[in-house]
Design a protein around this motif. Sequence first.
Motif, short mmCIF file in Angstrom:
data_model
loop_
_atom_site.label_atom_id
_atom_site.label_comp_id
_atom_site.label_asym_id
_atom_site.label_seq_id
_atom_site.Cartn_x
_atom_site.Cartn_y
_atom_site.Cartn_z
N CYS A 1 0.71 -1.22 0.09
CA CYS A 1 -0.03 -0.04 -0.02
C CYS A 1 0.76 1.09 -0.07
O CYS A 1 1.85 1.36 0.85
N CYS B 1 -6.86 -1.27 -3.75
CA CYS B 1 -5.94 -2.34 -3.46
C CYS B 1 -6.42 -3.54 -3.94
O CYS B 1 -5.61 -4.23 -4.72
N HIS C 1 -8.58 -1.63 6.85
CA HIS C 1 -7.87 -1.70 5.15
C HIS C 1 -7.75 -3.13 4.72
O HIS C 1 -8.35 -3.64 3.77
N GLU D 1 -9.71 -5.78 2.51
CA GLU D 1 -9.41 -6.38 1.28
C GLU D 1 -9.40 -7.90 1.12
O GLU D 1 -10.00 -8.13 0.11
ZN ZN Z 1 -4.06 -0.44 0.32
#
Ligand code: ZN
Length: 487
Positions: A28, A223, A248, A252
């Motif tokens: 990231c 992402c 986050h 994902e």
């Molecule tokens: Zn990310």
Amino acid sequence: MLQIYNTLSRQKEYFKPLHEGHVGMYVCGPTVYGDAHLGHARPAITFDLLYRYLLHLGYKVRYVRNITDVGHLEHDADEGEDKIAKKARLEQLEPMEVVQYFTNRYHRDMELLNVLPPSIEPHASGHIIEQIAFVQKIMDKGYAYVSNGSVYMDVEKYAKDYPYGKLSGRNLEDIVTETRELDGQQEKKHSFDFALWKKASPEHIMHWPSPWSEGFPGWHMECSAMGTKYLGEQFDIHGGGMDLMFPHHEAEIAQSCAALGHDSVRYWMHNNMITIAGKKMGKSYNNFITLEQFFEGKHELLEQPFSPMTIRFFILQAHYRSTVDFSNDALVAAEKGLARLTEAYQRLMKLQASATSTVEIGNLRERCQEAMDDDLNSPIVISHLFDSARAINTVFDGKGTISEADLNELREVWKTYAMDILGLQLDGAQEAGAGMDAYKGAVDMLLNMRLEAKRQKDWATSDKIRNELTALGFTIKDTKDGFEWSL
Ligand code: ZN
């Protein structure tokens, strides 16, 4: 053999890539609405170390590091105004001007830190189509719902089929109590549902058409979409700071499992945080020092400037899974340590070989490799290099001798581990860069003196400066505003 700590399994695992000889790695990257600070340097340097080591081991690595430019906040995709859009509105700039400006500055900082550029650096704003397609897949599988033009992940439904929270070790009850009351709560079935697509409010200037509304993707989506686009539905390594683990990276994982039926990532890696007096450094804590402020020494918490290599060395002196606490004293100590290492390296390059060695060079190469194989233990590599510096200094001071074979081996190992893998520029490359600036400044100064001489009609001095610079190989051109020169 390389072992890395997998956050998902909570243990060190032998690294075996999915495709032999090839590694797919996603990290990231920065959100580009402000300058990078010390907290940004840590993931960049940690995964640069991993990237460099994988290359050293002979892998072909596809390293993807994204640019977050759709402007979501760092901690919650559902909160408030898009920060890039806000900056653009306040400064009357096109949002992409803000993005480009801070992307350029980020690149400059990374270059100074000797962080290698990734193989691909995709922008979230350039992958809206892929993100919409990813949201659609989750919709098709029944794990998302539309509410008032926005699309939310149906976390309760998802959690019945897949373990939600497995990366950060949370369960749904923990998450309920942790979730703050934020914008968009009324639209959601549950507070822990997160946005996959957000309908744009009228004042929101960065928005795109989608099947659900004119809007923008949720932060976690970029992402998932870009990682699988460039690395495949399953890939080897996903990295980032520990602060990204939840929500986050957890989100994902949920997005991948919901859309594809399986996790995309085989090894999750997280670097620990940099703290100031025990508190996390970050934009939201208002205690961050930008990298530029470190390099120039311009911040009230700094007693002096610190070179990019000192910052790099400071970070590598700690294992990436330990916290690093910032203080002037710690950085001054790092500066001294780096100077000792630089001195040893430069002495090593000057040493003369003798018939035999009286110093013990030990199995430095093996020990360095062993440390790197042990979950990238850079502080141990550094301590081995310090051990070896003692032998170098002994020979340099004339108190010992080194054979040609030992000398060559030592030079090789230092080049490989200190320069190529740790990425420390011990050969004065950075000072040479600074030397270029001094040299350009000196030529400019001479030509400004010539300009002044011309104004005073001192033709003798003016001609002398021009002729002598020309004789040295410079081409000088007089222009309306002054001069131009080249060598
Ligand atoms: Zn990310």
